[in-house]
Design a protein around this motif. Structure first.
Motif, mmCIF file in Angstrom:
data_model
loop_
_atom_site.group_PDB
_atom_site.id
_atom_site.type_symbol
_atom_site.label_atom_id
_atom_site.label_comp_id
_atom_site.label_asym_id
_atom_site.label_seq_id
_atom_site.Cartn_x
_atom_site.Cartn_y
_atom_site.Cartn_z
ATOM 1 N N PHE A 199 86.775 129.829 126.446
ATOM 2 C CA PHE A 199 88.312 129.914 126.805
ATOM 3 C C PHE A 199 88.622 128.576 126.727
ATOM 4 C CE2 PHE A 199 91.920 129.434 129.457
ATOM 5 C CZ PHE A 199 92.564 130.368 129.069
ATOM 6 N N CYS A 200 89.674 128.001 125.832
ATOM 7 C CA CYS A 200 90.355 126.864 125.729
ATOM 8 C C CYS A 200 91.538 126.523 126.517
ATOM 9 C CB CYS A 200 90.690 126.477 124.159
ATOM 10 S SG CYS A 200 91.266 124.622 123.969
ATOM 11 N N PRO A 201 91.572 125.617 127.707
ATOM 12 C CA PRO A 201 92.333 125.329 128.481
ATOM 13 C C PRO A 201 93.612 124.757 127.782
ATOM 14 C CG PRO A 201 90.577 124.048 129.060
ATOM 15 C CD PRO A 201 90.118 124.811 128.153
ATOM 16 N N VAL A 202 93.573 124.005 126.779
ATOM 17 C CA VAL A 202 94.548 123.128 126.158
ATOM 18 C C VAL A 202 95.406 124.316 125.350
ATOM 19 C CG1 VAL A 202 94.998 121.485 124.480
ATOM 20 C CG2 VAL A 202 93.011 121.085 125.989
ATOM 21 N N LEU A 203 94.881 125.398 124.663
ATOM 22 C CA LEU A 203 95.543 126.383 124.043
ATOM 23 C C LEU A 203 95.948 127.500 124.867
ATOM 24 C CD1 LEU A 203 93.353 126.246 120.792
ATOM 25 C CD2 LEU A 203 95.566 125.529 121.015
ATOM 26 N N ASN A 204 95.244 127.447 126.215
ATOM 27 C CA ASN A 204 95.599 128.673 126.839
ATOM 28 C C ASN A 204 95.133 129.914 126.059
ATOM 29 O OD1 ASN A 204 96.170 130.129 129.231
ATOM 30 N ND2 ASN A 204 98.589 130.669 128.452
ATOM 31 N N THR A 205 94.176 129.726 125.254
ATOM 32 C CA THR A 205 93.854 130.894 124.175
ATOM 33 C C THR A 205 92.239 131.045 124.489
ATOM 34 O OG1 THR A 205 95.957 130.611 123.159
ATOM 35 C CG2 THR A 205 93.957 131.727 122.018
ATOM 36 N N PRO A 206 91.758 132.163 124.232
ATOM 37 C CA PRO A 206 90.356 132.660 124.173
ATOM 38 C C PRO A 206 90.038 132.080 122.646
ATOM 39 C CG PRO A 206 91.184 134.412 125.302
ATOM 40 C CD PRO A 206 92.383 133.468 124.862
ATOM 41 N N ILE A 207 88.833 131.629 122.291
ATOM 42 C CA ILE A 207 88.487 131.427 121.146
ATOM 43 C C ILE A 207 87.301 132.581 120.800
ATOM 44 C CG2 ILE A 207 87.299 130.048 119.337
ATOM 45 C CD1 ILE A 207 90.151 129.091 120.339
ATOM 46 N N GLY A 208 87.676 133.279 119.736
ATOM 47 C CA GLY A 208 86.789 134.385 119.315
ATOM 48 C C GLY A 208 86.475 134.613 117.864
ATOM 49 N N GLU A 209 86.033 135.849 117.552
ATOM 50 C CA GLU A 209 85.529 136.173 116.142
ATOM 51 C C GLU A 209 86.834 135.958 115.056
ATOM 52 O OE1 GLU A 209 83.409 139.884 115.625
ATOM 53 O OE2 GLU A 209 85.229 140.487 114.363
ATOM 54 N N ARG A 210 88.212 136.128 115.865
ATOM 55 C CA ARG A 210 89.431 136.256 114.652
ATOM 56 C C ARG A 210 89.893 134.979 114.556
ATOM 57 N NH1 ARG A 210 94.047 140.832 115.273
ATOM 58 N NH2 ARG A 210 95.307 140.025 113.416
ATOM 59 N N ASN A 211 89.840 133.825 115.511
ATOM 60 C CA ASN A 211 90.561 132.567 115.459
ATOM 61 C C ASN A 211 89.650 131.395 115.467
ATOM 62 O OD1 ASN A 211 89.799 132.722 117.985
ATOM 63 N ND2 ASN A 211 91.762 132.394 118.781
ATOM 64 N N HIS A 212 88.294 131.572 115.492
ATOM 65 C CA HIS A 212 87.279 130.506 115.570
ATOM 66 C C HIS A 212 87.385 129.562 114.323
ATOM 67 C CE1 HIS A 212 82.813 129.200 116.806
ATOM 68 N NE2 HIS A 212 83.999 128.085 116.792
ATOM 69 N N CYS A 213 87.688 130.134 112.942
ATOM 70 C CA CYS A 213 87.925 129.423 111.881
ATOM 71 C C CYS A 213 89.066 128.415 111.941
ATOM 72 C CB CYS A 213 87.768 130.159 110.569
ATOM 73 S SG CYS A 213 88.251 129.514 109.122
ATOM 74 N N LEU A 214 90.172 129.153 112.367
ATOM 75 C CA LEU A 214 91.598 128.235 112.583
ATOM 76 C C LEU A 214 91.251 126.976 113.439
ATOM 77 C CD1 LEU A 214 94.288 128.186 111.652
ATOM 78 C CD2 LEU A 214 94.935 129.623 113.673
ATOM 79 N N PHE A 215 90.578 127.362 114.807
ATOM 80 C CA PHE A 215 90.368 126.593 115.856
ATOM 81 C C PHE A 215 89.491 125.409 115.026
ATOM 82 C CE2 PHE A 215 87.578 124.612 118.935
ATOM 83 C CZ PHE A 215 88.427 124.317 119.812
ATOM 84 N N TRP A 216 88.415 125.623 114.288
ATOM 85 C CA TRP A 216 87.774 124.384 113.568
ATOM 86 C C TRP A 216 88.766 123.632 112.831
ATOM 87 C CZ3 TRP A 216 86.587 122.938 108.452
ATOM 88 C CH2 TRP A 216 85.608 122.074 108.489
ATOM 89 N N TRP A 217 89.707 124.157 111.914
ATOM 90 C CA TRP A 217 90.543 123.391 111.180
ATOM 91 C C TRP A 217 91.288 122.703 112.088
ATOM 92 C CZ3 TRP A 217 89.949 122.066 106.451
ATOM 93 C CH2 TRP A 217 89.025 122.780 105.442
ATOM 94 N N TRP A 218 91.782 123.047 113.132
ATOM 95 C CA TRP A 218 92.681 122.240 114.008
ATOM 96 C C TRP A 218 91.969 121.222 114.631
ATOM 97 C CZ3 TRP A 218 93.008 122.280 119.591
ATOM 98 C CH2 TRP A 218 94.145 121.538 120.170
ATOM 99 N N THR A 219 90.624 121.192 115.035
ATOM 100 C CA THR A 219 89.898 120.007 115.611
ATOM 101 C C THR A 219 89.845 119.076 114.444
ATOM 102 O OG1 THR A 219 87.979 121.411 115.050
ATOM 103 C CG2 THR A 219 88.668 121.471 117.342
ATOM 104 N N VAL A 220 89.511 119.348 113.151
ATOM 105 C CA VAL A 220 89.206 118.522 112.332
ATOM 106 C C VAL A 220 90.441 117.724 111.962
ATOM 107 C CG1 VAL A 220 88.821 118.338 109.582
ATOM 108 C CG2 VAL A 220 87.490 119.756 110.920
ATOM 109 N N LEU A 221 91.690 118.533 111.782
ATOM 110 C CA LEU A 221 92.934 117.501 111.638
ATOM 111 C C LEU A 221 93.337 116.814 112.684
ATOM 112 C CD1 LEU A 221 94.936 120.278 109.543
ATOM 113 C CD2 LEU A 221 94.042 118.263 108.749
ATOM 114 N N GLN A 222 92.935 117.099 114.054
ATOM 115 C CA GLN A 222 93.494 116.497 115.313
ATOM 116 C C GLN A 222 92.365 115.156 115.122
ATOM 117 O OE1 GLN A 222 96.310 117.487 116.696
ATOM 118 N NE2 GLN A 222 95.014 117.658 118.843
#
Length: 363
Positions: A199-222
């Motif tokens: 669970f990511c407190p910065v996003l207030n969103t759990p990271i799971g099967e459906r959004n893990h790929c998008l989360f990875w791209w976000w961290t790279v661009l950050q």
């Protein structure tokens, strides 16, 4: 020999778990010093006290977006208005483009569906009566891992309107069995999450099967954005001049603190990119590495066995296409995960066991 390998694997797993705990608890991408798992509800009924992100900015997604975009605007203002900072229209255009992309990804990712599952248990009933079990009733567990094994735990008032024993993903498609392997109950959102990672407190969103790929791209661009901004900010200092000849004044303090803050964010986001790249390559999750001793299907396995991993191309295709860009052209349904039939340290198929097999072990 197997005992020696197991002890070594357990030690390596603890090192990995310690590393992942540090970056998840060390502040996240925006430097919020919040331990993801410590913020979850530990009550016997996980729906009694929705914790987690509520401890930071409340449950409203709007508050998180205001904080994120407000912080970004403040940092950009300090960067542009500070005397001595040199930049060209081209470099500033690149930074603004990165900020736009990151803002777009944050807006889409924050509050997104990580792979929510839905089940209804009548109040007063137990999962045992329904033929289902929770893996752990220990109060120090922040997430209740769902599995076909484990101790009976009372659950009441779970969200959902389905009949007992059936489950569906948020798009309404029914699953064959509930719960899917690797699913977990997130107390912050009061929902089950397929292939729960954290669970990511910065996003207030759990990271799971459906959004893990998008989360990875976000961290790279950050990471790229922080690197670019920090490089521009450091042009505001003349590092080679003696302190008596320097133009460093009180007016340069905001820029100084911005550089320190950006250096910290570069370090944290770099760790996130590295660790989640490792997870995608090995088809693993943060939860399975940190809580492997209490995960039922990980019992008898070393944490570095990566029991769901296959070949590297297969792992990346699953992470980036099946559970990533492929969802743009089809509806999501929870994936039916299966454990490897052969222990990795006994496998002779090197292609599908590239990290550990009968002949060598990388971790």
């Amino acid at each position: 020999m197997h005992n020696g390998k197991r002890e070594r694997g357990l030690l390596e797993g603890r090192i990995i778990a310690c590393f992942s705990s540090c970056y998840h608890g060390g502040g996240g991408i925006l430097g919020l010093a919040v331990q993801d798992y410590r913020n979850q509800s530990t009550s016997e009924d996980p729906t009694d006290s929705p914790a987690g992100a509520k401890d930071i900015l409340g449950e409203s997604d709007l508050a998180y977006r205001q904080f994120y975009f407000g912080t970004t605007a403040l940092a950009l203002s300090v960067l542009v208005l500070s005397p001595g900072v040199t930049w060209t229209y081209a470099s500033m255009g690149q930074l603004l483009f990165l900020i736009f992309l990151n803002g777009l990804l944050y807006h889409h990712l924050q509050g997104s569906n990580p792979g929510y599952l839905d089940i209804s248990i009548p109040k007063g009933e137990t999962l045992k009566k329904c033929g289902k079990y929770l893996s752990d009733e220990d109060h120090e567990d922040e997430f209740e891992l769902i599995s076909s094994q484990g101790r009976d735990t009372l659950l009441s008032k779970l969200p959902g309107d389905n009949v007992v024993g059936e489950a569906r993903s948020d798009d309404g498609l029914m699953e064959d069995t509930f719960p899917p392997l690797r699913a977990a109950y997130c107390t912050a959102k009061r929902k089950f999450v397929a292939k729960f990672d954290h669970f990511c407190p910065v996003l207030n969103t759990p990271i799971g099967e459906r959004n893990h790929c998008l989360f990875w791209w976000w961290t790279v661009l950050q990471f790229i954005q922080f690197w670019k901004a920090c490089g521009m900010a450091k042009t505001g200092f003349i590092w080679t001049l003696p302190s008596s000849d320097s133009n460093h004044t009180i007016s340069g303090l905001p820029l100084f603190f911005l550089v320190i803050f950006l250096d910290f964010l570069i370090f944290m986001s770099g760790m996130l990119v590295f660790f989640h790249s490792f997870l995608l390559f090995t088809m693993s999750t943060t939860y399975e590495l940190i809580k492997h001793e209490k995960v039922p299907y990980m019992q008898g396995l070393d944490p570095t066995d990566f029991p769901f991993s296959r070949s590297v191309p297969y792992n990346l295709r699953m992470a980036c296409w099946t559970h990533g860009f492929g969802l743009l052209c089809r509806k999501w349904t929870s994936y039916k995960w299966e454990l490897q039939k052969t222990r990795p340290d006994e496998a002779t198929d090197v292609w599908n066991n590239p990290f550990k097999n009968k002949y060598y072990s990388c971790c």
